[in-house]
Design an enzyme around this catalytic site. Structure first.
Site, PDB file in Angstrom:
ATOM      1  N   LYS A  12      57.272  76.322  53.642  1.00 12.91           N
ATOM      2  CA  LYS A  12      56.780  75.109  54.297  1.00 12.91           C
ATOM      3  C   LYS A  12      55.306  74.941  53.944  1.00 12.91           C
ATOM      4  CE  LYS A  12      58.858  72.738  57.193  1.00 12.91           C
ATOM      5  NZ  LYS A  12      59.962  71.884  56.707  1.00 12.91           N
ATOM      6  N   THR A  57      62.659  76.713  55.786  1.00 13.28           N
ATOM      7  CA  THR A  57      61.244  76.344  55.886  1.00 13.28           C
ATOM      8  C   THR A  57      60.937  75.814  57.282  1.00 13.28           C
ATOM      9  OG1 THR A  57      61.507  74.079  55.086  1.00 13.28           O
ATOM     10  CG2 THR A  57      61.183  75.777  53.420  1.00 13.28           C
ATOM     11  N   ARG A 170      46.163  63.957  77.824  1.00 10.82           N
ATOM     12  CA  ARG A 170      46.554  64.061  76.418  1.00 10.82           C
ATOM     13  C   ARG A 170      45.327  64.323  75.562  1.00 10.82           C
ATOM     14  NH1 ARG A 170      47.504  57.791  74.152  1.00 10.82           N
ATOM     15  NH2 ARG A 170      45.397  57.106  74.640  1.00 10.82           N
ATOM     16  N   ASN A 240      44.623  55.993  66.019  1.00 11.66           N
ATOM     17  CA  ASN A 240      44.957  56.946  67.080  1.00 11.66           C
ATOM     18  C   ASN A 240      45.679  58.126  66.440  1.00 11.66           C
ATOM     19  OD1 ASN A 240      45.493  58.189  69.483  1.00 11.66           O
ATOM     20  ND2 ASN A 240      46.649  56.501  70.391  1.00 11.66           N
ATOM     21  N   HIS A 242      47.628  60.870  66.709  1.00  4.93           N
ATOM     22  CA  HIS A 242      48.468  61.414  67.774  1.00  4.93           C
ATOM     23  C   HIS A 242      48.607  62.931  67.664  1.00  4.93           C
ATOM     24  CE1 HIS A 242      49.526  57.292  68.646  1.00  4.93           C
ATOM     25  NE2 HIS A 242      49.999  57.118  67.432  1.00  4.93           N
TER      26      HIS A 242
HETATM   27  O1  LIG Z   1      45.471  54.484  73.722  1.00  6.63           O
HETATM   28  C1  LIG Z   1      46.579  54.026  73.386  1.00  6.63           C
HETATM   29  N1  LIG Z   1      46.743  52.688  73.231  1.00  6.63           N
HETATM   30  C2  LIG Z   1      47.935  52.130  72.861  1.00  6.63           C
HETATM   31  O2  LIG Z   1      48.048  50.869  72.740  1.00  6.63           O
HETATM   32  C3  LIG Z   1      49.017  53.003  72.633  1.00  6.63           C
HETATM   33  N2  LIG Z   1      50.311  52.800  72.261  1.00  6.63           N
HETATM   34  C4  LIG Z   1      50.887  54.026  72.188  1.00  6.63           C
HETATM   35  O3  LIG Z   1      52.084  54.236  71.866  1.00  6.63           O
HETATM   36  N3  LIG Z   1      50.014  55.000  72.523  1.00  6.63           N
HETATM   37  C5  LIG Z   1      48.824  54.399  72.796  1.00  6.63           C
HETATM   38  N4  LIG Z   1      47.614  54.885  73.167  1.00  6.63           N
END
Ligand SMILES: O=c1[nH]c(=O)c2[nH]c(=O)[nH]c2[nH]1
Length: 287
Positions: A12, A57, A170, A240, A242
């Site tokens: 991996k 993997t 988060r 963003n 994630h």
């Molecule tokens: O801060 C965020 N704004 C969004 O508009 C959004 N949409 C999402 O799926 N996560 C987030 N997080």
């Protein structure tokens, strides 16, 4: 024609692991990219498709996350040695493990806030027309920042396609791209305003308890305008980045917001501007 299998390895590549160590209110961050290559008794899988000697993997990736939870990361050499030793010690068919790790540096910006070391780019766009009209837009890109707490996202619209669980704690991470427009005819100190705006963006990111990245964007723009009087408008583009908590329950491990999968795509893209009420017309500044 007679052929035979040549050198081979598999594994991996580029497992992205972000590990947060919570030492009371002061958090510590390790951000690594782990690439594993295993080799050994792999004739059968190549020649006949018999997978009996193959450690998937996917398992290798899981091991990276589980080892982070179990032993921490520490020095990357130690983490790599631990992983490589595990594969060769536990799987008789694996004779050789190569583990390559890259570590991305983060500088502290607060007890639970970090700024990615390096990588940031300073930018400008100037216009100057025949009539002597000039505009100056300064900016920066790739200012990567992350908060390990102080971010929530809930109360959003829900329809039949919504699966996102509400988040009350988060990780919030983004690579800031910002451009700001200088106002007035006087030539400012661009070095000073750059430092002012950069500092304001970081302070607002670290200091805002965020209910959304949109709210954080506005707070960052507002702070920049309040801190640097020579600018009249700022535009921000905030991907963003994630971070998803990894489900470690298959391995009998809990995960109290400690081990994350840092996804690179898709990502939310939050963009917007903040401007002074009395900002002069932008003209061609943004073109
Ligand atoms: O801060 C965020 N704004 C969004 O508009 C959004 N949409 C999402 O799926 N996560 C987030 N997080």
């Amino acid at each position: 024609m007679t052929v035979r299998l040549g050198a081979n390895r598999y594994g991996k590549a580029e497992t992205r692991l972000v590990h947060v160590v919570r030492d009371g209110p002061v958090h510590h961050l390790k951000d690594v990219n782990v690439s594993i290559s295993l080799s050994g008794d792999m004739e059968a899988v190549h020649l006949t498709g018999d997978n009996a000697a193959v450690l998937p993997t996917d398992t290798q990736k899981n091991t990276v996350y589980a080892f982070a939870r179990r032993h921490g990361v520490g020095e990357i050499e130690e983490f790599a040695l631990r992983l490589a030793g595990h594969f060769t010690a536990t799987q008789p068919t694996i004779q050789h493990a190569r583990v390559e790790i890259e570590e991305y540096g983060w500088n502290r910006a607060g007890p639970h806030s970090f700024v990615r070391a390096g990588g940031e780019v300073r930018t400008c766009v100037v216009h100057h027309d025949r009539d002597g009209r000039r505009t100056v837009v300064s900016g920066l890109t790739d200012l990567v920042v992350l908060n390990t707490t102080g971010s929530e996202f809930h109360g959003y619209l829900v329809d039949e396609y919504t699966t996102l669980p509400p988040a009350t704690d988060r990780v919030l991470a983004t690579a800031v791209a910002a451009r700001w427009r200088h106002a007035g005819d006087e030539t400012p100190s661009y070095a000073t305003s750059y430092e002012e705006v950069r500092g304001a963006l970081l302070d607002a990111f670290a200091g805002t308890h965020s209910l959304s990245l949109q709210q954080t964007l506005y707070a960052m723009g507002e702070r920049a305008l309040a801190t640097s009087p020579g600018i009249c408008e700022i535009r921000l583009s905030l991907p963003n980045r994630h971070h998803f908590a990894v489900d470690l329950s298959p391995f009998g491990l809990d995960n109290d917001n400690e081990v994350f999968y840092a996804a690179d795509r898709p990502y939310g893209l939050i963009e917007g501007g903040v401007l002074r009420e009395d900002a002069p017309d932008a003209g061609f500044a943004w073109e």
